[in-house]
Design a protein around this motif. Structure first.
Motif, PDB file in Angstrom:
ATOM      1  N   LEU A 188      -5.486   9.839   5.638  1.00  0.00           N
ATOM      2  CA  LEU A 188      -6.571  10.485   4.895  1.00  0.00           C
ATOM      3  C   LEU A 188      -6.970   9.567   3.679  1.00  0.00           C
ATOM      4  O   LEU A 188      -8.041   9.785   3.016  1.00  0.00           O
ATOM      5  CB  LEU A 188      -5.779  11.605   4.219  1.00  0.00           C
ATOM      6  CG  LEU A 188      -5.026  12.517   5.196  1.00  0.00           C
ATOM      7  CD1 LEU A 188      -4.171  13.750   4.705  1.00  0.00           C
ATOM      8  CD2 LEU A 188      -6.285  13.255   5.814  1.00  0.00           C
ATOM      9  N   GLY A 189      -6.251   8.488   3.341  1.00  0.00           N
ATOM     10  CA  GLY A 189      -6.410   7.561   2.343  1.00  0.00           C
ATOM     11  C   GLY A 189      -5.390   6.698   2.142  1.00  0.00           C
ATOM     12  O   GLY A 189      -4.235   6.676   2.437  1.00  0.00           O
ATOM     13  N   GLU A 190      -5.821   5.724   1.453  1.00  0.00           N
ATOM     14  CA  GLU A 190      -4.857   4.573   0.766  1.00  0.00           C
ATOM     15  C   GLU A 190      -4.941   3.964  -0.321  1.00  0.00           C
ATOM     16  O   GLU A 190      -6.025   3.940  -0.813  1.00  0.00           O
ATOM     17  CB  GLU A 190      -4.742   3.463   2.060  1.00  0.00           C
ATOM     18  CG  GLU A 190      -5.727   2.715   2.358  1.00  0.00           C
ATOM     19  CD  GLU A 190      -5.876   1.559   3.414  1.00  0.00           C
ATOM     20  OE1 GLU A 190      -6.173   0.663   3.140  1.00  0.00           O
ATOM     21  OE2 GLU A 190      -5.313   2.016   4.215  1.00  0.00           O
TER      22      GLU A 190
ATOM     23  N   TYR B 209      -1.688   8.012   2.754  1.00  0.00           N
ATOM     24  CA  TYR B 209      -1.774   9.280   2.742  1.00  0.00           C
ATOM     25  C   TYR B 209      -2.422   9.645   4.132  1.00  0.00           C
ATOM     26  O   TYR B 209      -3.437   9.310   4.647  1.00  0.00           O
ATOM     27  CB  TYR B 209      -2.574   9.879   1.617  1.00  0.00           C
ATOM     28  CG  TYR B 209      -2.046   9.638   0.585  1.00  0.00           C
ATOM     29  CD1 TYR B 209      -1.341  10.250  -0.426  1.00  0.00           C
ATOM     30  CD2 TYR B 209      -2.654   8.353  -0.304  1.00  0.00           C
ATOM     31  CE1 TYR B 209      -0.707   9.918  -1.785  1.00  0.00           C
ATOM     32  CE2 TYR B 209      -1.885   7.777  -1.331  1.00  0.00           C
ATOM     33  CZ  TYR B 209      -0.969   8.550  -2.190  1.00  0.00           C
ATOM     34  OH  TYR B 209      -0.503   8.517  -3.412  1.00  0.00           O
ATOM     35  N   CYS B 210      -1.646  10.480   4.950  1.00  0.00           N
ATOM     36  CA  CYS B 210      -1.892  10.708   6.288  1.00  0.00           C
ATOM     37  C   CYS B 210      -1.422  11.875   7.076  1.00  0.00           C
ATOM     38  O   CYS B 210      -0.743  12.469   6.345  1.00  0.00           O
ATOM     39  CB  CYS B 210      -1.293   9.449   7.188  1.00  0.00           C
ATOM     40  SG  CYS B 210       0.483   9.131   6.915  1.00  0.00           S
TER      41      CYS B 210
ATOM     42  N   LYS C 229       0.789  -1.140   0.090  1.00  0.00           N
ATOM     43  CA  LYS C 229       0.033   0.029  -0.071  1.00  0.00           C
ATOM     44  C   LYS C 229       0.968   1.307   0.041  1.00  0.00           C
ATOM     45  O   LYS C 229       1.786   1.389   0.347  1.00  0.00           O
ATOM     46  CB  LYS C 229      -0.921   0.013   1.374  1.00  0.00           C
ATOM     47  CG  LYS C 229      -2.069  -1.274   1.242  1.00  0.00           C
ATOM     48  CD  LYS C 229      -3.013  -0.784   2.409  1.00  0.00           C
ATOM     49  CE  LYS C 229      -2.500  -0.902   3.807  1.00  0.00           C
ATOM     50  NZ  LYS C 229      -3.244  -0.791   4.892  1.00  0.00           N
TER      51      LYS C 229
END
Length: 463
Positions: free
Chosen positions: A151-153, A142-143, A139
């Motif tokens: 925030l998303g992956e 995004y954090c 993966k």
């Protein structure tokens, strides 16, 4: 790191009857017209006595240079590899190995210690046996911080339980940093059957083209001595700042200096274990009561928010209050292993490359902005604070943080084009994608070129 370039070289070799045509930069007297653009000299003959000689001379003991040397040895072609550094790099550098490279690695055998006995297995098998399992690098995340809000992956291997896709290749892609791959390559050059000799602390300082056939290198040896080295072909694998490219007057075309980065190579087994979701709280000292009161505040959701002044007072991690200050429950809930972490918060914007979560080895790539900033603005203490702010953990658990190296990196997009030669610029840590093409001009067998020439055009290069 693109190491499939040898395929076109060997194809040209078979078609032309020449000993070799190779990449990233290959040329002989017939493949480069001395034009006065560079400072390479044209010699009248090769009758001079030289200190060393080999059919193929390779400048640079990186992945491409060493792989090419081993492939040449497999086909019975001796080579000399010159590396100006005293030893292999200790920086992780490039880390993603594509399918085609692994296919090439299948042909590179070497002795390995297996079950208390010495057996021979391919480099591809060795890489696959030591790289982390896929679940640790499948993966991108995004954090706000590595252990904080996500925030998303993106899962780049959806539906796959292994990095191998049989419909694409018999070999998997791999995730292994360059400083772990290079010793495997180097060990194979020491095999009794190897026709490769690697000379460290030997810097190529000049190139002379011979009228007739071959090239002569001027090399500074390990003791400062000046050596003259003769060969038929020269392969320039000496990186983005290639001395050979400059001397031959081959310009770097494209956009340079697109982004300036500080690369922070660091280790923290604690951080790696947190990201893997492991409970190792017994080995992590707990913060004092006073420190806990100063860093925490209760939230209505039944969690404590861990704050850090380095992040401008923003919460870096959510820790369940029931843990009584322990990070154990947080670790179990934070199984967020990834290859890349794109971190965005008030204190730091960075990309963190997780080279090995089990070992706790990372590289943080932090942008900086000349002329307002320079590498001098990033001493080790500042880099340590950047890493702490990016991690999202309070200072206590990161007691084992070690900054190993801080270096500068520059992102560039471009290619080096020259008469029958094209530089595949080397990298300093990110990636280089290249594709080989057959040269059609000015290599004309009916005029002066009697060798097939391979041109390498980098699709893009990040250095």
């Amino acid at each position: 790191m693109s190491l499939h370039l040898w395929r076109a070289a060997l194809s040209a070799w078979h078609q032309s009857g020449s000993k070799l045509a190779a990449a990233p930069v290959l040329w002989s007297h017939a493949a480069l017209e001395p034009s006065g653009r560079g400072t390479a000299r044209l010699l009248s003959s090769t009758s001079k006595q030289h200190d060393l000689a080999a059919p193929v001379l390779i400048s640079g003991a990186g992945p491409s240079g060493l792989t090419l040397a081993l492939l040449l040895s497999r086909y019975g072609v001796p080579s000399l590899v010159f590396e100006q550094s005293k030893a292999l790099t200790s920086h992780p550098q490039a880390h993603y190995i594509n399918n085609r490279t692994m296919e090439v690695f299948r042909m590179l055998d070497g002795p390995q210690q297996v079950n208390s006995s010495c057996e021979s297995r391919s480099l591809a098998a060795e890489v696959a046996s030591v790289m982390p399992p896929l679940d640790e690098w499948r993966k991108f995340i995004y954090c706000h911080s590595m252990a904080g809000e996500v925030l998303g992956e993106v899962d780049h291997f959806k539906g796959q339980s292994s990095p191998q896709a049989p419909a694409i290749s018999p070999e998997p892609v791999a995730h292994l940093p360059q400083h772990r791959l290079l010793p495997m390559l180097l060990a194979r050059t020491y095999a009794p059957s190897s026709l490769t000799r690697v000379l460290f602390n030997h810097a190529v300082q000049g190139v002379e083209l011979c009228e007739g056939e071959g090239v002569v290198l001027r090399v500074r040896g390990a003791k400062g001595e000046h050596l003259s080295v003769e060969g038929k072909f020269l392969v320039a694998g000496d990186g983005a700042h290639s001395m050979i490219r400059r001397q031959l007057g081959i310009a770097l075309e494209g956009q340079a200096g697109m982004q300036h980065l500080i690369n922070i190579h660091f280790t923290s087994r604690t951080l790696g274990q947190v990201l893997l979701g492991c409970d190792s709280s017994s080995s992590i000292p707990q913060p004092s009561a006073a420190a806990s009161r100063s860093r925490s505040s209760s939230s209505s959701s039944g969690h404590s928010q861990v704050f850090s002044s380095a992040a401008g007072g923003r919460p870096l991690a959510q820790v369940p209050s029931s843990s009584s200050g322990s990070l154990a429950a947080h670790r179990r809930a934070s199984e967020r292993a990834a290859m890349l972490y794109f971190v965005f918060n008030r204190s730091v914007v960075a990309v963190i490359v997780a080279h090995d979560l089990q070992r706790g080895e990372f590289v943080a790539q932090v942008p900086y902005f000349p002329p307002l900033q320079s590498p001098a603005d990033f001493p080790v203490p500042v880099c340590a604070e950047i890493v702490r702010a990016a991690s999202g953990l309070p200072p206590g658990p990161l007691h084992d943080l070690q900054i190993l190296q801080v270096s500068e990196g520059i992102t560039a997009l471009g290619a080096s084009m020259g008469a029958c030669a094209c530089i595949s610029t080397g990298t300093q840590g990110v990636t280089s994608l290249c594709t080989p093409v057959r040269s059609t001009s000015p290599c004309n067998p009916r005029t002066r070129c009697h060798n097939q020439c391979v041109v390498v055009r980098p699709m893009f290069t990040l250095t």
